[in-house]
Design an enzyme around this catalytic site. Structure first.
Site, PDB file in Angstrom:
ATOM      1  N   ARG A  15       0.851  -1.195   0.000  1.00 33.57           N
ATOM      2  CA  ARG A  15       0.000   0.000   0.000  1.00 33.57           C
ATOM      3  C   ARG A  15       0.888   1.247   0.000  1.00 33.57           C
ATOM      4  NH1 ARG A  15      -3.714  -1.427   5.099  1.00 33.57           N
ATOM      5  NH2 ARG A  15      -1.748  -2.368   5.722  1.00 33.57           N
ATOM      6  N   LYS A  75       1.736   2.247   7.064  1.00 33.87           N
ATOM      7  CA  LYS A  75       2.149   1.493   8.252  1.00 33.87           C
ATOM      8  C   LYS A  75       2.951   2.373   9.213  1.00 33.87           C
ATOM      9  CE  LYS A  75       1.399  -2.359   8.757  1.00 33.87           C
ATOM     10  NZ  LYS A  75       0.168  -2.994   9.311  1.00 33.87           N
ATOM     11  N   TYR A  94      -0.996   5.061  10.232  1.00 33.89           N
ATOM     12  CA  TYR A  94      -1.330   4.156  11.328  1.00 33.89           C
ATOM     13  C   TYR A  94      -0.118   4.057  12.245  1.00 33.89           C
ATOM     14  CZ  TYR A  94      -5.450   2.337   8.808  1.00 33.89           C
ATOM     15  OH  TYR A  94      -6.660   2.200   8.174  1.00 33.89           O
ATOM     16  N   HIS A  96      -0.528   2.528  16.026  1.00 34.91           N
ATOM     17  CA  HIS A  96      -0.718   1.423  16.987  1.00 34.91           C
ATOM     18  C   HIS A  96       0.397   1.413  18.032  1.00 34.91           C
ATOM     19  CE1 HIS A  96      -4.083  -0.196  14.749  1.00 34.91           C
ATOM     20  NE2 HIS A  96      -3.376  -0.082  13.637  1.00 34.91           N
ATOM     21  N   GLU A 118      -5.684   5.410  13.424  1.00 33.26           N
ATOM     22  CA  GLU A 118      -6.622   4.537  14.134  1.00 33.26           C
ATOM     23  C   GLU A 118      -7.309   5.195  15.316  1.00 33.26           C
ATOM     24  OE1 GLU A 118      -3.345   4.069  14.094  1.00 33.26           O
ATOM     25  OE2 GLU A 118      -2.602   3.763  16.135  1.00 33.26           O
ATOM     26  N   ASP A 198     -24.746 -11.249  17.198  1.00 31.48           N
ATOM     27  CA  ASP A 198     -24.148 -10.093  17.873  1.00 31.48           C
ATOM     28  C   ASP A 198     -24.750 -10.039  19.272  1.00 31.48           C
ATOM     29  OD1 ASP A 198     -22.555  -7.379  16.579  1.00 31.48           O
ATOM     30  OD2 ASP A 198     -23.395  -7.219  18.607  1.00 31.48           O
ATOM     31  N   ARG A 203     -27.992  -3.359  17.503  1.00 35.57           N
ATOM     32  CA  ARG A 203     -27.286  -3.659  16.250  1.00 35.57           C
ATOM     33  C   ARG A 203     -28.013  -4.753  15.470  1.00 35.57           C
ATOM     34  NH1 ARG A 203     -25.226  -1.563  12.139  1.00 35.57           N
ATOM     35  NH2 ARG A 203     -23.850  -2.927  10.980  1.00 35.57           N
ATOM     36  N   ILE A 269      -8.146 -11.721  14.553  1.00 35.61           N
ATOM     37  CA  ILE A 269      -6.823 -12.216  14.938  1.00 35.61           C
ATOM     38  C   ILE A 269      -5.882 -11.056  15.290  1.00 35.61           C
ATOM     39  CG2 ILE A 269      -5.937 -12.339  12.546  1.00 35.61           C
ATOM     40  CD1 ILE A 269      -5.210 -14.878  15.357  1.00 35.61           C
ATOM     41  N   ASP A 270      -6.126  -9.876  14.704  1.00 28.72           N
ATOM     42  CA  ASP A 270      -5.246  -8.744  15.042  1.00 28.72           C
ATOM     43  C   ASP A 270      -5.461  -8.279  16.481  1.00 28.72           C
ATOM     44  OD1 ASP A 270      -7.756  -7.683  14.472  1.00 28.72           O
ATOM     45  OD2 ASP A 270      -6.938  -5.811  13.699  1.00 28.72           O
ATOM     46  N   LYS A 279      -4.053 -18.854  15.514  1.00 33.01           N
ATOM     47  CA  LYS A 279      -2.748 -18.184  15.655  1.00 33.01           C
ATOM     48  C   LYS A 279      -2.494 -17.442  14.350  1.00 33.01           C
ATOM     49  CE  LYS A 279       0.175 -22.315  14.680  1.00 33.01           C
ATOM     50  NZ  LYS A 279      -0.403 -22.932  13.630  1.00 33.01           N
TER      51      LYS A 279
HETATM   52  N1  LIG Z   1      -7.336  -9.232  10.261  1.00 31.41           N
HETATM   53  C1  LIG Z   1      -7.437  -8.057   9.674  1.00 31.41           C
HETATM   54  O1  LIG Z   1      -6.751  -7.762   8.708  1.00 31.41           O
HETATM   55  C2  LIG Z   1      -8.414  -7.049  10.190  1.00 31.41           C
HETATM   56  C3  LIG Z   1      -8.770  -5.924   9.430  1.00 31.41           C
HETATM   57  C4  LIG Z   1      -9.742  -5.055   9.923  1.00 31.41           C
HETATM   58  C5  LIG Z   1     -10.345  -5.303  11.175  1.00 31.41           C
HETATM   59  N2  LIG Z   1      -9.952  -6.397  11.897  1.00 31.41           N
HETATM   60  C6  LIG Z   1     -10.560  -6.751  13.190  1.00 31.41           C
HETATM   61  O2  LIG Z   1     -11.885  -7.205  12.980  1.00 31.41           O
HETATM   62  C7  LIG Z   1     -12.612  -7.084  14.203  1.00 31.41           C
HETATM   63  C8  LIG Z   1     -13.963  -6.436  13.963  1.00 31.41           C
HETATM   64  O3  LIG Z   1     -13.770  -5.078  13.569  1.00 31.41           O
HETATM   65  P1  LIG Z   1     -15.020  -4.127  13.237  1.00 31.41           P
HETATM   66  O4  LIG Z   1     -14.439  -2.908  12.613  1.00 31.41           O
HETATM   67  O5  LIG Z   1     -16.086  -4.863  12.533  1.00 31.41           O
HETATM   68  O6  LIG Z   1     -15.527  -3.781  14.716  1.00 31.41           O
HETATM   69  P2  LIG Z   1     -16.959  -3.184  15.107  1.00 31.41           P
HETATM   70  O7  LIG Z   1     -16.798  -2.504  16.421  1.00 31.41           O
HETATM   71  O8  LIG Z   1     -17.554  -2.445  13.961  1.00 31.41           O
HETATM   72  O9  LIG Z   1     -17.861  -4.509  15.314  1.00 31.41           O
HETATM   73  C9  LIG Z   1     -17.631  -5.439  16.349  1.00 31.41           C
HETATM   74  C10 LIG Z   1     -18.963  -6.090  16.692  1.00 31.41           C
HETATM   75  O10 LIG Z   1     -18.686  -7.195  17.563  1.00 31.41           O
HETATM   76  C11 LIG Z   1     -19.809  -7.302  18.435  1.00 31.41           C
HETATM   77  N3  LIG Z   1     -19.446  -8.177  19.549  1.00 31.41           N
HETATM   78  C12 LIG Z   1     -18.650  -7.931  20.624  1.00 31.41           C
HETATM   79  N4  LIG Z   1     -18.604  -9.014  21.418  1.00 31.41           N
HETATM   80  C13 LIG Z   1     -19.395  -9.981  20.834  1.00 31.41           C
HETATM   81  C14 LIG Z   1     -19.756 -11.319  21.138  1.00 31.41           C
HETATM   82  N5  LIG Z   1     -19.325 -11.902  22.257  1.00 31.41           N
HETATM   83  N6  LIG Z   1     -20.572 -11.989  20.287  1.00 31.41           N
HETATM   84  C15 LIG Z   1     -21.020 -11.405  19.163  1.00 31.41           C
HETATM   85  N7  LIG Z   1     -20.730 -10.144  18.817  1.00 31.41           N
HETATM   86  C16 LIG Z   1     -19.928  -9.442  19.636  1.00 31.41           C
HETATM   87  C17 LIG Z   1     -20.092  -5.850  18.811  1.00 31.41           C
HETATM   88  O11 LIG Z   1     -21.399  -5.705  19.353  1.00 31.41           O
HETATM   89  C18 LIG Z   1     -19.939  -5.162  17.438  1.00 31.41           C
HETATM   90  O12 LIG Z   1     -21.174  -5.098  16.732  1.00 31.41           O
HETATM   91  C19 LIG Z   1     -11.695  -6.281  15.141  1.00 31.41           C
HETATM   92  O13 LIG Z   1     -11.058  -7.183  16.010  1.00 31.41           O
HETATM   93  C20 LIG Z   1     -10.697  -5.650  14.205  1.00 31.41           C
HETATM   94  O14 LIG Z   1      -9.481  -5.353  14.840  1.00 31.41           O
HETATM   95  C21 LIG Z   1      -9.000  -7.258  11.427  1.00 31.41           C
END
Ligand SMILES: NC(=O)c1ccc[n+]([C@@H]2O[C@H](COP(=O)([O-])OP(=O)(O)OC[C@H]3O[C@@H](n4cnc5c(N)ncnc54)[C@H](O)[C@@H]3O)[C@@H](O)[C@H]2O)c1
Length: 376
Positions: A15, A75, A94, A96, A118, A198, A203, A269-270, A279
């Site tokens: 990116r 990054k 970003y 972090h 972020e 959820d 929501r 996972i992040d 993992k």
């Molecule tokens: N791996 C990647 O490359 C990558 C990229 C972007 C985001 N992410 C991750 O994805 C995840 C979700 O991000 P987002 O932007 O959608 O967050 P978000 O806040 O928009 O949505 C999270 C949802 O999870 C729900 N939630 C919380 N605990 C719960 C449970 N026990 N059961 C069911 N639902 C529950 C919340 O009510 C909320 O609606 C985060 O951990 C984020 O860091 C990872």
């Protein structure tokens, strides 16, 4: 203002901080943009395209960091980049910082003004510069899941959309936020049978409206997670508890009870992952198998579609970036509380409380409110 765009140097990061279209916007506002040679080349943004947009091309990161008043990246800066930053210079990327004492210390020492994508907020309580990457990861999760459900890729050999006469595959999305909603959209588009869990009832009501009843919405309980995961072909983990590690929603026994060849995509996972057996993996080796269940746990999913991710990120970062350049960083932040929330470090002071909470003792940091640091 002189805006500098260095080439990203983290392994497999393709990116780039500004697209040619974004450069054109800065130039049309009277700014000068300098781009490191080949900064966007890997994703189809050639030096010629940047020149056509009005940028100058520079041959090394040293020249970019030396000349630019504001550095725009994707990054977090690597140690050698941190060491090139200086007082009076703005870093917009970003960061972090909370889990990263080395970077935090170097940014404090640099004296630069460091704004983290972020932590910029919006009026609805969201994180507008994180949302595009969640949209990308959510949409990608189903694409990846469908791929790994194929027999040759370790899956059960199930086509998510089914065909006339054969029932579609079952997709369970746990967490109906930005990632989950985008995952559900893709799964629905493929013709899958989609359920979203959820634990927020408001929501679930919104999701029921958004999808006009085409997806099942279910309140997230241990029982619901166990029941729906045992029948699913693809489970997408998309939960977030702000500021905390992801909760483990499926334990080893529940994963063992899933259908052989089913796929888990742990997008969370992040944040540590939401399945007991998760993992972190990379785009080079995205999956592994535990108890006949394929695990896809790529921590940096948007990096896999770096071109789309760059354009999506620029759409979100551009308005704030223009405000910083047009008004000057201090005035832009003092006039916009949401952009102010992005300020993490300014002239050696840490202005983001969560960073001090995480690293204050280790690095001997104290918290300075952002307004105070900017006015001081
Ligand atoms: N791996 C990647 O490359 C990558 C990229 C972007 C985001 N992410 C991750 O994805 C995840 C979700 O991000 P987002 O932007 O959608 O967050 P978000 O806040 O928009 O949505 C999270 C949802 O999870 C729900 N939630 C919380 N605990 C719960 C449970 N026990 N059961 C069911 N639902 C529950 C919340 O009510 C909320 O609606 C985060 O951990 C984020 O860091 C990872």
């Amino acid at each position: 203002m002189i805006i500098g765009v260095p080439k990203e140097i983290k392994n497999h990061e393709y990116r780039v901080g500004l697209t040619p279209a974004a450069v054109k916007e800065f130039v049309s506002h009277g700014h000068h943009v300098i781009v490191e040679t080949l900064a966007g080349d890997a994703i189809g943004f050639s030096d010629e395209m940047y020149i056509a947009a009005g940028a100058s091309i520079e041959s090394t990161p040293e020249i970019i960091f030396e000349k630019a008043e504001m550095i725009v990246k994707v990054k977090e800066p690597q140690p050698n980049e941190c060491k090139m930053l200086r007082k009076g210079q703005t870093l917009y990327t970003y960061l972090h910082l909370a889990p990263d004492p080395v970077q935090t210390q170097l940014l404090v020492e640099s004296g630069a003004t460091c704004i983290a994508y972020e932590t910029v907020t919006d009026s609805r309580g969201g994180l507008p510069l994180l949302a595009p990457m969640s949209e990308v990861a959510g949409r990608m999760s189903v694409q990846a899941g469908a791929h790994f459900l194929e027999k040759a890729h370790g899956g059960s050999g199930t086509l998510l959309g089914g065909v006339p006469g054969v029932a579609p595959g079952k997709v369970l999305v746990i967490g109906g936020g930005v990632v989950g909603t985008n995952a559900a959209k893709m799964a629905l588009g493929l013709g899958a049978d989609v359920t979203i869990l959820d634990r927020s009832l408001p929501r679930l009501r919104e999701l029921d409206d958004i999808f006009a009843g085409q997806v099942k919405t279910v309140y997230s309980t241990v029982d619901a997670i166990e029941h729906y995961s045992s029948n699913a072909d693809l489970v997408v983990g998309a939960v977030l508890i702000p500021g905390a590690a992801a909760p483990k929603l499926l334990n080893g026994e529940q994963i063992k009870a899933m259908k052989p060849g089913s796929v888990l995509v742990d997008v969370a996972i992040d944040q540590g992952g939401c399945f007991a057996t998760s993992k972190a993996t990379t785009h080079q080796e995205p999956v592994y198998i535990v108890d006949d269940v394929v695990h896809y746990c790529v921590a940096n999913m948007p990096g896999g579609v770096a071109r789309t991710s760059t354009m999506a990120l620029n759409n979100a970062t551009l308005p704030f970036g223009l405000a910083l350049a047009n008004k000057g960083p201090a005035k832009a932040m003092l006039e916009d509380p949401h952009l102010l929330n992005g300020l993490n470090v300014h002239e050696g002071k840490v202005t983001y409380k969560a960073v001090v909470d995480a690293l204050g003792d280790e690095l001997d940091l104290t918290y300075t409110p952002a307004t105070e640091a900017l006015n001081g």
